[in-house]
Design an enzyme around this catalytic site. Structure first.
Site, short mmCIF file in Angstrom:
data_model
loop_
_atom_site.label_atom_id
_atom_site.label_comp_id
_atom_site.label_asym_id
_atom_site.label_seq_id
_atom_site.Cartn_x
_atom_site.Cartn_y
_atom_site.Cartn_z
N HIS A 46 8.96 -13.72 28.45
CA HIS A 46 8.90 -12.26 28.45
C HIS A 46 9.87 -11.62 29.44
O HIS A 46 10.02 -10.41 29.45
CB HIS A 46 7.48 -11.78 28.79
CG HIS A 46 6.44 -12.24 27.83
ND1 HIS A 46 6.36 -11.76 26.54
CD2 HIS A 46 5.43 -13.13 27.96
CE1 HIS A 46 5.33 -12.34 25.92
NE2 HIS A 46 4.76 -13.17 26.76
N GLU A 150 -3.26 -20.63 23.42
CA GLU A 150 -3.39 -19.17 23.34
C GLU A 150 -3.56 -18.65 21.91
O GLU A 150 -3.31 -17.48 21.64
CB GLU A 150 -2.18 -18.51 24.02
CG GLU A 150 -0.84 -19.02 23.57
CD GLU A 150 0.30 -18.56 24.46
OE1 GLU A 150 0.07 -17.72 25.35
OE2 GLU A 150 1.43 -19.04 24.27
N ASP A 176 -3.09 -13.44 25.22
CA ASP A 176 -2.63 -13.82 23.89
C ASP A 176 -3.79 -14.34 23.05
O ASP A 176 -3.88 -14.03 21.85
CB ASP A 176 -1.55 -14.90 23.99
CG ASP A 176 -0.16 -14.31 24.14
OD1 ASP A 176 0.23 -13.52 23.28
OD2 ASP A 176 0.53 -14.66 25.10
#
Length: 249
Positions: A46, A150, A176
């Site tokens: 990210h 996740e 997530d």
């Protein structure tokens, strides 16, 4: 040559606490080390890193005895690039199946266990000064391989994922996981908590440590009491709370 105190802590059953950072700031990484954290996760999933920026973040971590770990992106070459720049661990998002886990280990380990490319002039190998069998063996021994759990699929396949040789730790990504389970309202939904507890239960059966995120001292202490051995806080969240705490009412 290589020393990974976080991996040593895991083997000894001792918890390690770190920071996740997705913004480019070697100075902040140095501050984490001076503050006494054990590791830093450089978030290339990210975050906003170029190749040289990632290398400088890794270099800053090593200056202050922080174990540099990279949360890689989805490019198949990202594991190789992070390790060649000197990362001592990788976190891999969306490890959903046994096959996913095997591919991660293969990309992170040198032959015969894996397929990691050999390049003696990389930073990890001391630009050639540390290259050779001794370095490759030390790398295979010290690199920490973290699989992100996740998704509902990952939880369903958790036994097979944890059974893959070379996976060192199962990292529960609660945000997530909650979204992928259809619960965007947050991680406290009973179904999400039930899935997380299942991961902990299965991890204990496989003798695989578990990691997950927490952003307060109190939550970190609770996770350690629960047996969690790898706990990063999110740097921007910690800073946001600190910034808000300074503002007058």
């Amino acid at each position: 040559m290589l020393h990974n105190k976080v991996k040593e802590n895991l083997k000894a059953g001792k918890a390690s606490v770190g920071m996740i950072i997705g913004i480019y700031s070697p100075s902040l990484v140095e501050m984490f080390g001076y503050a006494g954290y054990d590791f830093v996760i450089i978030d290339d999933e990210h975050g906003t890193y170029g190749a040289i920026e990632m290398e400088n973040m890794i270099r800053a971590a090593m200056l202050v005895d922080l174990v540099p770990i990279v949360r890689v992106d989805y490019n198949p070459s990202s594991i190789q690039k992070a390790l060649d720049r000197g990362a001592l661990g990788i976190q891999v998002p969306m490890v959903n199946t046994k096959e996913d886990a095997k591919r991660v280990v293969q990309r992170a380990k040198y032959p015969p266990m894996g397929t990691r490319g050999t390049a003696p002039m990389t930073r990890a190998a001391g630009y050639g000064y540390h290259a050779g069998k001794k370095f490759m063996d030390a790398s295979d021994e010290n690199i920490l391989i973290v699989a992100h759990i996740e998704t509902p699929q990952a939880v369903e396949n958790i036994d097979e994922i944890m059974g893959v040789e070379g996976i060192d730790l199962a990292f529960v990504g609660p945000y997530d996981l909650s979204v992928n389970m259809g619960h965007k309202e947050g991680i406290d939904h009973p179904d999400v908590q039930e899935a997380i507890e299942l991961v902990y239960k299965k991890a204990k059966l496989h003798n695989i440590p578990v990691g997950t995120v927490a952003n307060t001292k109190e939550d970190i202490e609770k996770l350690i009491e629960k047996g969690t051995l790898y706990i990063p806080a999110v740097a921007t969240e910690v800073m946001k709370r600190a910034f808000n705490g300074v503002l007058p009412d």
